[in-house]
Design a protein around this motif. Sequence first.
Motif, mmCIF file in Angstrom:
data_model
loop_
_atom_site.group_PDB
_atom_site.id
_atom_site.type_symbol
_atom_site.label_atom_id
_atom_site.label_comp_id
_atom_site.label_asym_id
_atom_site.label_seq_id
_atom_site.Cartn_x
_atom_site.Cartn_y
_atom_site.Cartn_z
ATOM 1 N N GLU A 211 -3.704 0.607 -6.274
ATOM 2 C CA GLU A 211 -4.864 0.930 -5.442
ATOM 3 C C GLU A 211 -4.579 0.753 -3.958
ATOM 4 O O GLU A 211 -5.425 1.062 -3.122
ATOM 5 N N SER A 212 -3.412 0.256 -3.602
ATOM 6 C CA SER A 212 -3.126 -0.027 -2.197
ATOM 7 C C SER A 212 -2.712 1.231 -1.445
ATOM 8 O O SER A 212 -2.219 2.194 -2.021
ATOM 9 N N ARG A 213 -2.914 1.198 -0.138
ATOM 10 C CA ARG A 213 -2.496 2.299 0.727
ATOM 11 C C ARG A 213 -0.971 2.463 0.683
ATOM 12 O O ARG A 213 -0.453 3.577 0.681
ATOM 13 N N THR A 214 -0.252 1.351 0.612
ATOM 14 C CA THR A 214 1.210 1.401 0.569
ATOM 15 C C THR A 214 1.686 2.177 -0.655
ATOM 16 O O THR A 214 2.589 3.015 -0.559
ATOM 17 N N TYR A 215 1.083 1.895 -1.798
ATOM 18 C CA TYR A 215 1.452 2.613 -3.015
ATOM 19 C C TYR A 215 1.132 4.101 -2.878
ATOM 20 O O TYR A 215 1.941 4.961 -3.255
ATOM 21 N N HIS A 291 12.153 8.934 4.182
ATOM 22 C CA HIS A 291 12.099 8.748 2.729
ATOM 23 C C HIS A 291 12.459 7.313 2.348
ATOM 24 O O HIS A 291 11.743 6.662 1.568
ATOM 25 N N TRP A 292 13.550 6.798 2.912
ATOM 26 C CA TRP A 292 13.995 5.451 2.548
ATOM 27 C C TRP A 292 13.145 4.376 3.198
ATOM 28 O O TRP A 292 12.920 3.311 2.609
ATOM 29 N N ALA A 293 12.642 4.635 4.402
ATOM 30 C CA ALA A 293 11.766 3.655 5.043
ATOM 31 C C ALA A 293 10.483 3.459 4.255
ATOM 32 O O ALA A 293 9.977 2.336 4.114
ATOM 33 N N ALA A 298 7.314 -0.015 0.493
ATOM 34 C CA ALA A 298 6.693 -0.324 -0.798
ATOM 35 C C ALA A 298 7.390 -1.494 -1.485
ATOM 36 O O ALA A 298 6.743 -2.318 -2.146
ATOM 37 N N MET A 299 8.709 -1.603 -1.313
ATOM 38 C CA MET A 299 9.438 -2.729 -1.903
ATOM 39 C C MET A 299 9.115 -4.028 -1.177
ATOM 40 O O MET A 299 8.937 -5.076 -1.803
ATOM 41 N N ASP A 300 9.049 -3.982 0.152
ATOM 42 C CA ASP A 300 8.715 -5.172 0.921
ATOM 43 C C ASP A 300 7.314 -5.692 0.582
ATOM 44 O O ASP A 300 7.068 -6.897 0.592
#
Length: 315
Positions: A211-215, A291-293, A298-300
């Motif tokens: 549900e997060s904006r990051t996701y 793309h990688w950033a 999302a990983m951070d």
Amino acid sequence: MVKETTERSHDASWRDKLRAWWHGDDYVMRHMVADYRTRPEEPLPSLEPAEPEPRDIPTIIGWPPRRQQIVQKLFGEGFNQPGGEELMKPLISPLGLNPNLSITELGCGLGGMSRMMAREGLWIDAYEPDPDLAQAAIELARNQGVKQHINIRSEPLDQLQLKRKSIDVVLSKDGLISAQDKRLLLAKIRAAIKPGGQLMFTDFLLTGSTESRTYEVWWDREPVKPHLLTPEGLQAELESLNFIVCYMEDVTHELKSAVIESFARYAAEVKAKGKNADPNERDWVISEGEHWAIRISAMDAKIIRLYRVYCRVID
């Protein structure tokens, strides 16, 4: 575990930071991702001094020759992912591989791991969903004199048909992200592995809220829409298929370090070339950096993490 920084910079836009990185600021890649999570989508900047042809617009959708060329400049000749052979060795070294074993790689990309095994006299069946990458992998294997050891096929992983009890080892490095039905794919792999066989892979797993904006930003920007399992869900699925799960370890820090190192090295090369650097590469590299950033963001945020998983089959 490597300690990650979340320091923010508010006096420059995210894309300004990428431009700064292009001009040699190797510090930027470590910090620019923190700002991206809440930013709206921005249009790609125009190329300088001229616009690209429509067929050559920078994108991470598909693998046209220009993108293949750029990722190999970033990640090393013959590789479309960060880390190269250094991140592949931990997948291969515990398996005790020898030429008598039947080995299958799933999602082989440009075929770097298969070529590394082939140089050791091993025989590999490799599957790559993207036909452009598969064809390039065939050419690279041929050019490096190992084509006879690698059977590379382009086939969507969801449509994969594997002969029952025919494979000793199944390997994949970040290659399962294109599979829309992981449970079905794992069941096919289990049926194909011989008694005493092994499964070793890395995959992105869901560790936070969808549900997060990051996701949302990450999922929207992935060229192939991923359907992820959680670590607990993956372990339960593997155990239900009678895999013995030897270990599942979070190796996100290894991938992130490889990404930063790759872009920092490329930035140093651009800086060293000065005016001789190719300006037509800039937007392709920035597109790949974006793309990688976004993935790193999302990983951070612990929304997704990369896991290395090793399983054995007894019967």
